[in-house]
Write an enzyme that holds these catalytic residues in place. Structure first.
Site, PDB file in Angstrom:
ATOM      1  CB  ALA A 228      32.479  52.786  43.638  1.00 56.98           C
TER       2      ALA A 228
ATOM      3  N   GLY B 136      37.397  53.100  41.878  1.00 56.72           N
ATOM      4  CA  GLY B 136      37.420  54.240  42.798  1.00 56.72           C
ATOM      5  C   GLY B 136      38.647  54.247  43.711  1.00 56.72           C
TER       6      GLY B 136
ATOM      7  CD  GLU C 245      37.700  56.481  39.345  1.00 59.96           C
ATOM      8  OE1 GLU C 245      37.000  55.723  40.054  1.00 59.96           O
ATOM      9  OE2 GLU C 245      37.244  57.103  38.378  1.00 59.96           O
TER      10      GLU C 245
ATOM     11  CD  GLU D  94      36.216  52.058  37.264  1.00 59.66           C
ATOM     12  OE1 GLU D  94      37.168  51.619  36.600  1.00 59.66           O
ATOM     13  OE2 GLU D  94      36.350  52.846  38.218  1.00 59.66           O
TER      14      GLU D  94
HETATM   15  N1  CAA Z   1      32.438  46.663  46.073  1.00 57.35           N
HETATM   16  C1  CAA Z   1      31.808  45.912  46.990  1.00 57.35           C
HETATM   17  N2  CAA Z   1      32.363  44.811  47.552  1.00 57.35           N
HETATM   18  C2  CAA Z   1      33.602  44.480  47.157  1.00 57.35           C
HETATM   19  C3  CAA Z   1      34.321  45.210  46.197  1.00 57.35           C
HETATM   20  C4  CAA Z   1      33.689  46.366  45.660  1.00 57.35           C
HETATM   21  N3  CAA Z   1      34.296  47.171  44.779  1.00 57.35           N
HETATM   22  N4  CAA Z   1      35.516  44.620  45.995  1.00 57.35           N
HETATM   23  C5  CAA Z   1      35.544  43.547  46.806  1.00 57.35           C
HETATM   24  N5  CAA Z   1      34.392  43.455  47.506  1.00 57.35           N
HETATM   25  C6  CAA Z   1      34.001  42.445  48.484  1.00 57.35           C
HETATM   26  C7  CAA Z   1      33.633  41.142  47.806  1.00 57.35           C
HETATM   27  O1  CAA Z   1      32.300  41.178  47.359  1.00 57.35           O
HETATM   28  C8  CAA Z   1      33.857  40.155  48.914  1.00 57.35           C
HETATM   29  O2  CAA Z   1      32.745  40.224  49.794  1.00 57.35           O
HETATM   30  P1  CAA Z   1      32.055  38.875  50.330  1.00 57.35           P
HETATM   31  O3  CAA Z   1      33.116  38.215  51.158  1.00 57.35           O
HETATM   32  O4  CAA Z   1      30.897  39.387  51.132  1.00 57.35           O
HETATM   33  O5  CAA Z   1      31.675  38.090  49.115  1.00 57.35           O
HETATM   34  C9  CAA Z   1      35.065  40.723  49.653  1.00 57.35           C
HETATM   35  O6  CAA Z   1      35.137  42.101  49.293  1.00 57.35           O
HETATM   36  C10 CAA Z   1      36.374  40.064  49.272  1.00 57.35           C
HETATM   37  O7  CAA Z   1      36.511  40.139  47.854  1.00 57.35           O
HETATM   38  P2  CAA Z   1      36.800  38.856  46.930  1.00 57.35           P
HETATM   39  O8  CAA Z   1      36.284  37.618  47.576  1.00 57.35           O
HETATM   40  O9  CAA Z   1      36.325  39.180  45.556  1.00 57.35           O
HETATM   41  O10 CAA Z   1      38.403  38.826  46.981  1.00 57.35           O
HETATM   42  P3  CAA Z   1      39.379  38.218  45.871  1.00 57.35           P
HETATM   43  O11 CAA Z   1      40.739  38.208  46.495  1.00 57.35           O
HETATM   44  O12 CAA Z   1      38.850  36.971  45.312  1.00 57.35           O
HETATM   45  O13 CAA Z   1      39.372  39.311  44.685  1.00 57.35           O
HETATM   46  C11 CAA Z   1      39.433  41.538  43.782  1.00 57.35           C
HETATM   47  C12 CAA Z   1      39.896  40.591  44.917  1.00 57.35           C
HETATM   48  C13 CAA Z   1      40.126  41.136  42.480  1.00 57.35           C
HETATM   49  C14 CAA Z   1      39.874  42.945  44.166  1.00 57.35           C
HETATM   50  C15 CAA Z   1      37.896  41.465  43.621  1.00 57.35           C
HETATM   51  O14 CAA Z   1      37.302  41.642  44.890  1.00 57.35           O
HETATM   52  C16 CAA Z   1      37.321  42.496  42.689  1.00 57.35           C
HETATM   53  O15 CAA Z   1      37.425  42.339  41.481  1.00 57.35           O
HETATM   54  N6  CAA Z   1      36.665  43.532  43.253  1.00 57.35           N
HETATM   55  C17 CAA Z   1      35.981  44.532  42.467  1.00 57.35           C
HETATM   56  C18 CAA Z   1      36.956  45.485  41.808  1.00 57.35           C
HETATM   57  C19 CAA Z   1      36.213  46.470  40.941  1.00 57.35           C
HETATM   58  O16 CAA Z   1      35.569  46.111  39.958  1.00 57.35           O
HETATM   59  N7  CAA Z   1      36.329  47.766  41.301  1.00 57.35           N
HETATM   60  C20 CAA Z   1      35.648  48.823  40.562  1.00 57.35           C
HETATM   61  C21 CAA Z   1      34.369  49.156  41.253  1.00 57.35           C
HETATM   62  S1  CAA Z   1      33.349  50.218  40.280  1.00 57.35           S
HETATM   63  C22 CAA Z   1      33.926  51.779  40.566  1.00 57.35           C
HETATM   64  O17 CAA Z   1      34.873  52.003  41.300  1.00 57.35           O
HETATM   65  C23 CAA Z   1      33.125  52.841  39.861  1.00 57.35           C
HETATM   66  C24 CAA Z   1      33.640  54.226  39.917  1.00 57.35           C
HETATM   67  O18 CAA Z   1      34.660  54.567  39.349  1.00 57.35           O
HETATM   68  C25 CAA Z   1      32.815  55.269  40.486  1.00 57.35           C
END
Ligand code: CAA
Length: 258
Positions: A66, A112, A115, A135
């Site tokens: 998400a 998500g 999911e 999460e």
């Molecule tokens: N939401 C918003 N933006 C996201 C994102 C997310 N889930 N995942 C990645 N991005 C964005 C980053 O913010 C970044 O944007 P900027 O360039 O503007 O800073 C861009 O995508 C590239 O990401 P990274 O620079 O972080 O890339 P990386 O290769 O260093 O890392 C990653 C990759 C490990 C996937 C890392 O991006 C990450 O940990 N992302 C989040 C994963 C996460 O926690 N997902 C769960 C979300 S909560 C959820 O899903 C709730 C639910 O069940 C309802």
């Protein structure tokens, strides 16, 4: 139909939905969920589409979850609404979709993203895929059905481990756990998904819809999966596809399902 965050392509008997926010690793914001909902409802009514494939744009991610930026300042009521609306508009829609949905997991499938993959009926992964429910590292739990679908797919103990550690598994490990059905190189993934869609599309769409209802019923509260199976089995006898399938068998020809 025009979309900003997804693309929709029709190929023979299947349709391919691609989430196209590669710079945000295809994170699911509200608009993307709306667009996926619109596209899926259209495909539900499109006779030519017998199978749907969902994938992510770019080489890095299927969906990284998400969109965290969108919910970072939400309160309790907004958090609850985010999960409820997402489940209704996308995740349950995919899981109960009356046509087979294949998730082609081409990179990170986190939160998500996993999911969404788990809502699909079949998951294929590329060798570079990484899957997890991180999460709890953000102070929340999976809210798009992950606590339920992960435990069903890989068992409670392993689901708890992935949720508590916020860890990721690679494609091979996901295959060993039964989280994905097959693993391909990134170059092969979409062709393999299309090939599987073609193989599926030779069979009866009316029977697919019945099979999906029966399989899912086993996981619904207050439903008896065996009773739903009896009901759906019976319904099949009233379909054109049943006549076509059995007649073709008896005449030693191939069925031509409409
Ligand atoms: N939401 C918003 N933006 C996201 C994102 C997310 N889930 N995942 C990645 N991005 C964005 C980053 O913010 C970044 O944007 P900027 O360039 O503007 O800073 C861009 O995508 C590239 O990401 P990274 O620079 O972080 O890339 P990386 O290769 O260093 O890392 C990653 C990759 C490990 C996937 C890392 O991006 C990450 O940990 N992302 C989040 C994963 C996460 O926690 N997902 C769960 C979300 S909560 C959820 O899903 C709730 C639910 O069940 C309802």
């Amino acid at each position: 139909m025009s979309f900003q965050n997804i693309s929709l392509q029709h190929q023979n008997t299947h349709s391919l939905i691609t989430i196209t926010r590669p710079k945000q690793l295809n994170a699911l914001n509200k608009q993307t969920i709306e667009e996926l909902n619109t596209a899926l409802l259209a495909l539900q009514d499109r006779n030519e589409t017998r199978v749907v494939i969902i994938t992510g744009a770019g080489e890095k991610a299927f969906v990284a979850g998400a969109d965290i930026k969108e919910f970072a300042d939400f309160d309790v009521a907004q958090g609850k609404e985010l999960a409820a609306e997402g489940q209704r508009k996308l995740f349950d829609l995919v899981a109960n979709f009356p046509k087979p949905v294949i998730g082609a997991v081409n990179g990170f499938a986190l939160g998500g993203g996993l999911e969404l993959a788990m809502s699909c009926h079949i998951r294929l992964a590329s060798t570079n895929a990484k899957m997890g429910l991180p999460e709890t590292s953000l102070g929340v739990i999976p809210g798009y059905g992950g606590t339920q679908r992960l435990a069903r797919l890989i068992g409670q103990g392993r689901a708890y481990e992935l949720i508590f550690t916020a860890g990721m598994v690679d494609a091979q490990k996901a295959y060993e756990m039964g989280l994905v059905n097959h693993v391909y190189t990134p170059e092969e993934l979409l062709d393999a998904a299309a090939k599987m869609a073609g193989k599926i599309a030779r069979n009866s769409s009316q029977a697919f819809a019945s099979a999906i209802r029966a399989v899912n019923a086993g996981f619904e509260d207050g439903e008896n999966g065996f009773a739903v199976e009896v009901e759906e089995f019976g319904k099949c006898f009233g379909t054109e596809d049943f006549k076509e399938g059995t007649t073709a068998f008896l005449n030693k020809t191939r069925p031509q399902f409409k």
